[in-house]
Design a protein around this motif. Structure first.
Motif, mmCIF file in Angstrom:
data_model
loop_
_atom_site.group_PDB
_atom_site.id
_atom_site.type_symbol
_atom_site.label_atom_id
_atom_site.label_comp_id
_atom_site.label_asym_id
_atom_site.label_seq_id
_atom_site.Cartn_x
_atom_site.Cartn_y
_atom_site.Cartn_z
ATOM 1 N N ILE A 233 0.684 -1.222 -0.153
ATOM 2 C CA ILE A 233 -0.281 0.682 -0.119
ATOM 3 C C ILE A 233 1.088 1.200 0.601
ATOM 4 C CG2 ILE A 233 -1.529 1.074 1.036
ATOM 5 C CD1 ILE A 233 -2.932 -1.285 0.181
ATOM 6 N N GLU A 234 2.065 1.270 0.654
ATOM 7 C CA GLU A 234 2.833 2.138 0.977
ATOM 8 C C GLU A 234 3.594 3.022 -0.490
ATOM 9 O OE1 GLU A 234 3.071 0.139 3.086
ATOM 10 O OE2 GLU A 234 1.929 0.721 4.783
ATOM 11 N N ALA A 235 3.674 1.660 -0.824
ATOM 12 C CA ALA A 235 5.070 1.331 -1.670
ATOM 13 C C ALA A 235 4.161 2.154 -3.972
ATOM 14 C CB ALA A 235 5.368 0.210 -2.536
ATOM 15 N N LEU A 236 2.511 1.793 -3.120
ATOM 16 C CA LEU A 236 1.890 2.005 -4.052
ATOM 17 C C LEU A 236 1.344 3.705 -4.132
ATOM 18 C CD1 LEU A 236 -0.306 -1.285 -5.167
ATOM 19 C CD2 LEU A 236 1.299 0.009 -6.449
ATOM 20 N N LEU A 237 1.069 3.771 -2.568
ATOM 21 C CA LEU A 237 0.505 5.557 -2.361
ATOM 22 C C LEU A 237 1.753 6.424 -3.315
ATOM 23 C CD1 LEU A 237 -1.175 5.366 1.153
ATOM 24 C CD2 LEU A 237 -2.207 5.870 -1.363
ATOM 25 N N GLU A 238 2.832 6.047 -2.531
ATOM 26 C CA GLU A 238 4.250 6.524 -3.254
ATOM 27 C C GLU A 238 4.124 6.861 -4.323
ATOM 28 O OE1 GLU A 238 9.198 6.171 -2.563
ATOM 29 O OE2 GLU A 238 8.310 5.804 -0.996
ATOM 30 N N LEU A 239 3.423 5.827 -5.365
ATOM 31 C CA LEU A 239 4.098 5.701 -6.681
ATOM 32 C C LEU A 239 2.761 6.640 -7.729
ATOM 33 C CD1 LEU A 239 4.731 2.596 -7.795
ATOM 34 C CD2 LEU A 239 5.834 3.614 -8.420
ATOM 35 N N ASN A 240 1.707 6.665 -6.415
ATOM 36 C CA ASN A 240 0.559 7.358 -6.835
ATOM 37 C C ASN A 240 0.923 9.060 -6.901
ATOM 38 O OD1 ASN A 240 -1.435 5.146 -7.550
ATOM 39 N ND2 ASN A 240 -2.087 5.973 -6.421
ATOM 40 N N ARG A 241 1.716 9.045 -6.214
ATOM 41 C CA ARG A 241 1.727 10.894 -5.660
ATOM 42 C C ARG A 241 2.920 11.238 -6.366
ATOM 43 N NH1 ARG A 241 1.239 8.817 0.650
ATOM 44 N NH2 ARG A 241 -1.198 9.235 0.842
ATOM 45 N N SER A 242 3.662 10.229 -7.012
ATOM 46 C CA SER A 242 4.795 11.350 -8.453
ATOM 47 C C SER A 242 4.753 12.230 -8.987
ATOM 48 C CB SER A 242 5.838 9.383 -8.902
ATOM 49 O OG SER A 242 5.021 8.782 -9.267
ATOM 50 N N ASN A 243 5.018 12.237 -10.318
ATOM 51 C CA ASN A 243 4.651 13.309 -11.459
ATOM 52 C C ASN A 243 5.237 12.643 -12.900
ATOM 53 O OD1 ASN A 243 4.321 15.500 -9.176
ATOM 54 N ND2 ASN A 243 6.830 16.009 -9.690
ATOM 55 N N ARG A 244 4.832 11.580 -12.224
ATOM 56 C CA ARG A 244 4.624 10.601 -13.743
ATOM 57 C C ARG A 244 3.332 10.697 -14.144
ATOM 58 N NH1 ARG A 244 8.172 6.140 -11.667
ATOM 59 N NH2 ARG A 244 8.951 5.685 -9.959
ATOM 60 N N SER A 245 3.502 10.569 -15.395
ATOM 61 C CA SER A 245 2.287 10.299 -16.554
ATOM 62 C C SER A 245 1.758 8.895 -15.744
ATOM 63 C CB SER A 245 2.916 10.240 -17.467
ATOM 64 O OG SER A 245 4.000 9.213 -18.527
ATOM 65 N N ASP A 246 0.623 9.275 -16.666
ATOM 66 C CA ASP A 246 -0.559 7.470 -16.123
ATOM 67 C C ASP A 246 0.046 6.775 -17.682
ATOM 68 O OD1 ASP A 246 -2.482 9.604 -15.392
ATOM 69 O OD2 ASP A 246 -3.255 9.086 -17.273
ATOM 70 N N ASP A 247 0.883 6.376 -17.950
ATOM 71 C CA ASP A 247 1.331 5.632 -18.871
ATOM 72 C C ASP A 247 2.907 5.056 -18.125
ATOM 73 O OD1 ASP A 247 -0.386 5.233 -20.986
ATOM 74 O OD2 ASP A 247 1.056 6.591 -22.352
ATOM 75 N N GLU A 248 3.359 5.766 -17.739
ATOM 76 C CA GLU A 248 4.883 5.607 -16.815
ATOM 77 C C GLU A 248 4.576 5.454 -15.489
ATOM 78 O OE1 GLU A 248 8.100 9.780 -17.771
ATOM 79 O OE2 GLU A 248 6.040 9.749 -16.072
ATOM 80 N N LEU A 249 3.076 6.077 -14.819
ATOM 81 C CA LEU A 249 2.344 5.260 -13.510
ATOM 82 C C LEU A 249 2.331 3.825 -13.599
ATOM 83 C CD1 LEU A 249 2.460 5.865 -10.626
ATOM 84 C CD2 LEU A 249 -0.223 7.107 -11.418
ATOM 85 N N ALA A 250 1.227 3.827 -14.793
ATOM 86 C CA ALA A 250 0.673 1.766 -14.973
ATOM 87 C C ALA A 250 1.861 1.466 -15.178
ATOM 88 C CB ALA A 250 -0.321 1.874 -16.366
ATOM 89 N N ALA A 251 2.793 1.508 -15.831
ATOM 90 C CA ALA A 251 4.069 0.759 -15.974
ATOM 91 C C ALA A 251 5.421 0.622 -14.725
ATOM 92 C CB ALA A 251 5.031 1.236 -16.919
ATOM 93 N N ALA A 252 5.207 1.353 -14.183
ATOM 94 C CA ALA A 252 5.735 1.711 -12.639
ATOM 95 C C ALA A 252 5.112 0.700 -11.883
ATOM 96 C CB ALA A 252 6.105 3.320 -11.806
ATOM 97 N N LYS A 253 3.974 0.854 -11.579
ATOM 98 C CA LYS A 253 3.121 0.101 -10.880
ATOM 99 C C LYS A 253 3.233 -1.602 -10.918
ATOM 100 C CE LYS A 253 -0.507 2.828 -9.341
ATOM 101 N NZ LYS A 253 -2.076 3.155 -9.310
ATOM 102 N N ARG A 254 3.105 -1.441 -12.247
ATOM 103 C CA ARG A 254 3.281 -3.285 -13.347
ATOM 104 C C ARG A 254 4.273 -3.790 -12.823
ATOM 105 N NH1 ARG A 254 2.780 -1.807 -18.200
ATOM 106 N NH2 ARG A 254 0.095 -0.968 -17.884
ATOM 107 N N ALA A 255 5.220 -3.153 -13.041
ATOM 108 C CA ALA A 255 6.502 -3.970 -12.159
ATOM 109 C C ALA A 255 7.297 -4.390 -10.935
ATOM 110 C CB ALA A 255 7.630 -2.153 -12.964
#
Length: 72
Positions: free
Chosen positions: A43-65
């Motif tokens: 949860i903490e890791a995914l929240l941190e990714l959500n709060r990043s300045n990534r684009s939607d595509d970058e965010l989806a790729a980072a979560k998937r990875a």
């Protein structure tokens, strides 16, 4: 029709109640491995990714990875 499923036991979960209501035996039904279980600290890791300045595509790729890495 509604049924309380909060006390479901066993690997079939709510499916066992549904099969019972339908009069269908659960004999031979194999439970699947739980697929939607968060990894420890996920949860903490995914929240941190959500709060990043990534684009939607970058965010989806980072979560998937991240999730792929946790499944190993």
């Amino acid at each position: 029709m509604s049924t309380d499923i909060s006390a479901c036991q066993g690997g079939l979960g709510p499916l066992s109640i549904a099969l019972g209501l339908l009069g269908v035996s659960d004999e031979g039904v194999t439970p699947k491995k739980w697929q939607n279980i968060q990894p420890e600290g996920g949860i903490e890791a995914l929240l941190e990714l959500n709060r990043s300045n990534r684009s939607d595509d970058e965010l989806a790729a980072a979560k998937r990875a991240y999730l792929d890495q946790m499944r190993k």
